[in-house]
Design a protein around this motif. Structure first.
Motif, short mmCIF file in Angstrom:
data_model
loop_
_atom_site.label_atom_id
_atom_site.label_comp_id
_atom_site.label_asym_id
_atom_site.label_seq_id
_atom_site.Cartn_x
_atom_site.Cartn_y
_atom_site.Cartn_z
N SER A 4 0.80 -1.43 0.01
CA SER A 4 0.48 -0.02 0.04
C SER A 4 0.84 1.33 0.08
N SER A 15 -3.95 9.54 -0.41
CA SER A 15 -4.49 8.81 0.81
C SER A 15 -3.94 7.56 0.52
N ASN A 17 -4.71 4.24 4.01
CA ASN A 17 -5.48 3.56 4.54
C ASN A 17 -4.38 2.46 4.84
N SER A 19 -5.75 1.16 8.37
CA SER A 19 -6.14 1.01 9.13
C SER A 19 -6.57 -0.37 9.24
N LYS A 21 -4.51 -2.70 10.42
CA LYS A 21 -3.37 -3.70 10.16
C LYS A 21 -2.63 -4.15 11.06
N ALA A 38 -4.59 12.66 3.30
CA ALA A 38 -5.37 11.71 3.60
C ALA A 38 -4.52 10.76 3.97
N LEU A 39 -4.08 10.44 5.85
CA LEU A 39 -3.69 9.51 6.56
C LEU A 39 -4.63 8.53 7.56
N LEU A 40 -5.38 7.42 7.26
CA LEU A 40 -5.64 6.82 8.14
C LEU A 40 -5.29 5.48 8.77
N ASN A 42 -6.81 4.38 12.29
CA ASN A 42 -7.05 3.94 12.79
C ASN A 42 -7.08 2.38 13.35
N GLU A 61 -6.33 15.43 6.42
CA GLU A 61 -7.14 14.60 7.37
C GLU A 61 -6.17 13.52 8.08
N ASN A 63 -6.57 10.49 10.53
CA ASN A 63 -7.24 9.39 12.17
C ASN A 63 -6.52 8.72 12.78
#
Length: 309
Positions: A4, A15, A17, A19, A21, A38-40, A42, A61, A63
């Motif tokens: 990723s 972006s 993601n 989350s 993991k 954007a970085l997720l 969570n 963003e 999270n």
């Protein structure tokens, strides 16, 4: 996870993601993704953020919800492009003034389900903030500086330990939703009637006994107030008879009136009768005509006929 990151790095994506993991730290290579908006992260086990994330100057963003953070990450105070920050379901106890002061472009701040006891006055720096949620924490007070956040449209302070809200809350003219259920509120701030855009108000599960003056002017679509100690005001039929006062009440009123005249004999002699002075100290005056009384005043009370209403 590595795939990723590499995909975003070489594809110049904006972006990422990561989350759910099961990671306990942010991969070092993430700091090289300088175009990220954007970085997720969570639903992981992250305990801290590396200082290298300072390079993500385009990040809008972030999270970090449902992790293991015990401190508000210091690096966040340098990510000036952040607009949405989610830190819910961690173990944060303190919001550092120097960090929150650097997040001047925040629009959304979610601190739900932490252990925060207070918000610093420096929260006034978040001039663009529209959504503030600190649900299920240990807040004991809200700073008066909250009134500086004039773009706030939604505030959620449900399930805390608040005994009052700041009077300056009425300055948040854009407020449409206010959630303060399950606290220890004894009253709502006067001036709340000026919040002409407020549509939803949840004050359930507090210690309210009455609402402020002009509360009825609020354009509410939803009001939740169960679980309080509100005084029940129910119209009842009554006949207004002429009241016959006791001699004690009549004399007390006479003395109280004379005591207002500094040149009267009663005013000059009253200090020599401490027992009488102590008795009259419990007296009051009518809010309408300002007439003095000791225990009861009915002259300015007028009953209405329900048949005519």
């Amino acid at each position: 996870m590595a795939e990723s990151v590499m995909r975003v790095l070489y594809g110049k994506g904006t972006s990422l993601n990561l989350s759910s993991k099961k990671i306990n730290k942010v991969p070092e290579c993430v700091s090289r993704l300088t175009n990220l908006s954007a970085l997720l992260l969570n639903n992981n086990c992250i305990t801290a953020l590396p200082a290298e994330l300072l390079s993500l100057q385009h990040l809008a963003e972030l999270n970090l919800g449902n992790n293991a953070l015990k401190e508000f990450p210091a690096v966040l105070g340098h990510l000036e492009s952040l607009k949405k920050l989610y830190l819910f379901s961690n173990q944060i106890t303190v919001v550092p003034p120097e960090v929150i002061g650097g997040l001047q472009n925040l629009v959304v701040l979610n601190l739900n389900h932490n252990r925060i006891q207070r918000l610093p006055p420096e929260i006034k720096s978040l001039r663009r903030l529209q959504h503030l949620s600190v649900l299920d924490n240990k807040l004991e007070e809200v700073p008066a500086e909250l009134g500086h956040l004039t773009k706030l449209s939604e505030i959620n302070l449900t399930s805390n330990h608040l005994s009052q809200l700041p009077q300056q809350l009425y300055q948040c003219k854009e407020l449409t939703k206010l959630y303060v259920a399950r606290n220890k509120l004894n009253s709502l701030p006067e001036g709340i009637g000026t919040l002409t855009k407020l549509k939803v108000l949840d004050v359930a599960g507090n210690k309210l006994s009455m609402f402020p003056v002009e509360f009825h002017l609020l354009p509410l679509n939803e009001l939740y107030c169960e679980g309080n100690m509100l005084v029940r005001c129910e119209p009842m039929t009554s006949v207004q008879d002429e009241e016959v006062f006791s001699l004690k009440e009549l004399v007390a009123r006479f003395v109280l009136r004379e005591d207002r005249n500094r040149s009267s004999l009663i005013h000059r002699m009253l200090p020599h009768y401490p027992i009488l002075t102590a008795l009259l100290a419990s007296g009051s005056c009518c809010a309408i005509c300002h007439g003095p009384f000791l225990t009861i005043w009915l002259e300015c009370v007028h009953f209405i006929s329900l048949r005519k209403v």
